[in-house]
Design a protein around this motif. Sequence first.
Motif, PDB file in Angstrom:
ATOM      1  N   GLY A   1      71.598 -76.577   7.563  1.00  0.00           N
ATOM      2  CA  GLY A   1      70.874 -76.548   8.502  1.00  0.00           C
ATOM      3  C   GLY A   1      70.707 -77.885   9.557  1.00  0.00           C
ATOM      4  N   ASP A   2      70.691 -79.024   8.545  1.00  0.00           N
ATOM      5  CA  ASP A   2      71.065 -80.203   9.341  1.00  0.00           C
ATOM      6  C   ASP A   2      72.398 -80.471  10.168  1.00  0.00           C
ATOM      7  N   LEU A   3      73.262 -79.977   9.334  1.00  0.00           N
ATOM      8  CA  LEU A   3      74.497 -79.876   9.872  1.00  0.00           C
ATOM      9  C   LEU A   3      74.603 -79.053  11.274  1.00  0.00           C
TER      10      LEU A   3
ATOM     11  N   ALA B   1      73.971 -71.808   5.927  1.00  0.00           N
ATOM     12  CA  ALA B   1      72.669 -72.069   5.436  1.00  0.00           C
ATOM     13  C   ALA B   1      71.821 -70.980   4.843  1.00  0.00           C
ATOM     14  N   LEU B   2      71.860 -69.847   5.933  1.00  0.00           N
ATOM     15  CA  LEU B   2      70.776 -68.979   5.468  1.00  0.00           C
ATOM     16  C   LEU B   2      71.350 -68.103   4.098  1.00  0.00           C
TER      17      LEU B   2
ATOM     18  N   TYR C   1      60.927 -73.479  -0.832  1.00  0.00           N
ATOM     19  CA  TYR C   1      62.278 -72.915  -0.570  1.00  0.00           C
ATOM     20  C   TYR C   1      62.233 -71.892   0.472  1.00  0.00           C
ATOM     21  N   ALA C   2      61.198 -71.084   0.247  1.00  0.00           N
ATOM     22  CA  ALA C   2      60.852 -69.952   1.123  1.00  0.00           C
ATOM     23  C   ALA C   2      60.571 -70.580   2.556  1.00  0.00           C
ATOM     24  N   ARG C   3      59.808 -71.738   2.835  1.00  0.00           N
ATOM     25  CA  ARG C   3      59.652 -72.461   3.806  1.00  0.00           C
ATOM     26  C   ARG C   3      60.930 -72.823   4.464  1.00  0.00           C
ATOM     27  N   TRP C   4      61.706 -73.505   3.855  1.00  0.00           N
ATOM     28  CA  TRP C   4      62.987 -73.944   4.191  1.00  0.00           C
ATOM     29  C   TRP C   4      63.746 -72.778   4.974  1.00  0.00           C
ATOM     30  N   TYR C   5      63.805 -71.498   4.230  1.00  0.00           N
ATOM     31  CA  TYR C   5      64.539 -70.551   4.642  1.00  0.00           C
ATOM     32  C   TYR C   5      63.795 -70.057   5.896  1.00  0.00           C
ATOM     33  N   ALA C   6      62.473 -69.866   5.876  1.00  0.00           N
ATOM     34  CA  ALA C   6      61.899 -69.428   7.390  1.00  0.00           C
ATOM     35  C   ALA C   6      62.263 -70.301   8.424  1.00  0.00           C
ATOM     36  N   ARG C   7      62.278 -71.629   8.226  1.00  0.00           N
ATOM     37  CA  ARG C   7      62.605 -72.431   9.333  1.00  0.00           C
ATOM     38  C   ARG C   7      63.949 -72.294   9.791  1.00  0.00           C
ATOM     39  N   ALA C   8      64.769 -72.163   8.828  1.00  0.00           N
ATOM     40  CA  ALA C   8      66.178 -71.950   9.193  1.00  0.00           C
ATOM     41  C   ALA C   8      66.241 -70.644  10.105  1.00  0.00           C
ATOM     42  N   LEU C   9      65.730 -69.565   9.831  1.00  0.00           N
ATOM     43  CA  LEU C   9      65.538 -68.226  10.459  1.00  0.00           C
ATOM     44  C   LEU C   9      65.116 -68.674  11.772  1.00  0.00           C
TER      45      LEU C   9
END
Length: 382
Positions: free
Chosen positions: A59-61, A81-82, A95-103
């Motif tokens: 996601g950073d990339l 990333a997703l 980890y769920a938060r990271w997933y939601a932010r990537a979405l």
Amino acid sequence: MAGREAVLRLDERWARIRAGAGHMAPEDAGRLLDELIAALRGPARTDPEYAALLGLRLGDLAARRFAAGDRAGALSAVEEALHHARRAAGHRAEYARWYARALINQGVWLAWPLSDGHRLPRHPLGPAAAQGPDPMERADGERARDVTRAAVEVWAGLDQSDPVNHRGLAQAKVFLGDRLAELGQAEEATAWAVDAEGDFRRLLQVSEDPQILQESEEALAHLGRQLQLRLRYLSFESLVNLRVRGLLPERLLPQAVVAARIQGVAPGDMAALLRLDPEDVDTMLDVTPWLAVWRFDVRGPDGVWQTRPHPWHGAAEVRNRTAADVGGELLRGFMESADCPGPGGSWRLHVWWQEEGDPAAARFRQLVGPQAAGPAPGGTPS
């Protein structure tokens, strides 16, 4: 174990650079991120922590690529990333938060061509717009809406007694409203924005975290501006629907009443359908102005439309008047002026609320000339 510690140290080093705690040239930072992603790929196949970290760093990339103008590269990276973030999301709330932010980020980047330089929808009228998005842009926008809705569902599945999750859900609702507005779904966009506004107000009441409080205040200011804009694109039917659903805030009722009046709705009908006292409706109409913006264009001998100068291109505040009232007065003045073409000439008038824009957004319009079938009061987009 040594390999694991080395990878985690590399991730900590990147996290410091990402947060601005350490200086590194952009090229070196890029190489560090590539090295970290490569180190995470192998163990990410079986270890949820590595999978979550790999999703985060991809996601950073993606963000770096997007900032550099490489939207296609960003979308490719966020897709990968997703894939990893989704696998890890069920193991820990973080980890769920990271997933939601990537979405959310995927939705923003997919929908990017649907907004202008001020991040306002280019086509807020949807199918009614004179010129809408091309098929690929619409497909990306619909996918952006769907992944953002998925992010809302992820946040909603987390413990809402945790202010971090409550804020994440509220922010996701804001983004979903934005994605809907870009597709011209003004009523639902407004509904989600009002829902998010309620969440942020509740956060102000219960949270003591200074950062959350500041972000909530900023979000409320943003939503206030968004709602003022979105009400201008709502039909009276949509205003009534929102009122029935409890999603038309009291502070916006004067603007809703003005919006209805611009469309030609009688005050008595407004009072009945918006569940307001008739005297309150009359007062709102008397004290709340709206800015009528108009433009006359005349078709020249070469077939090109040319805008007439002031006073046939201007604006004025009016009260308790419909767009048809304003348009009718302008028409009478123009037809009596020397600027009006003679018989056989072609000319047109558009009257907008607040600002010039898409002809489909005009609250009153009329085309006169050989190709005109007759008066064409502006319809109200929904």
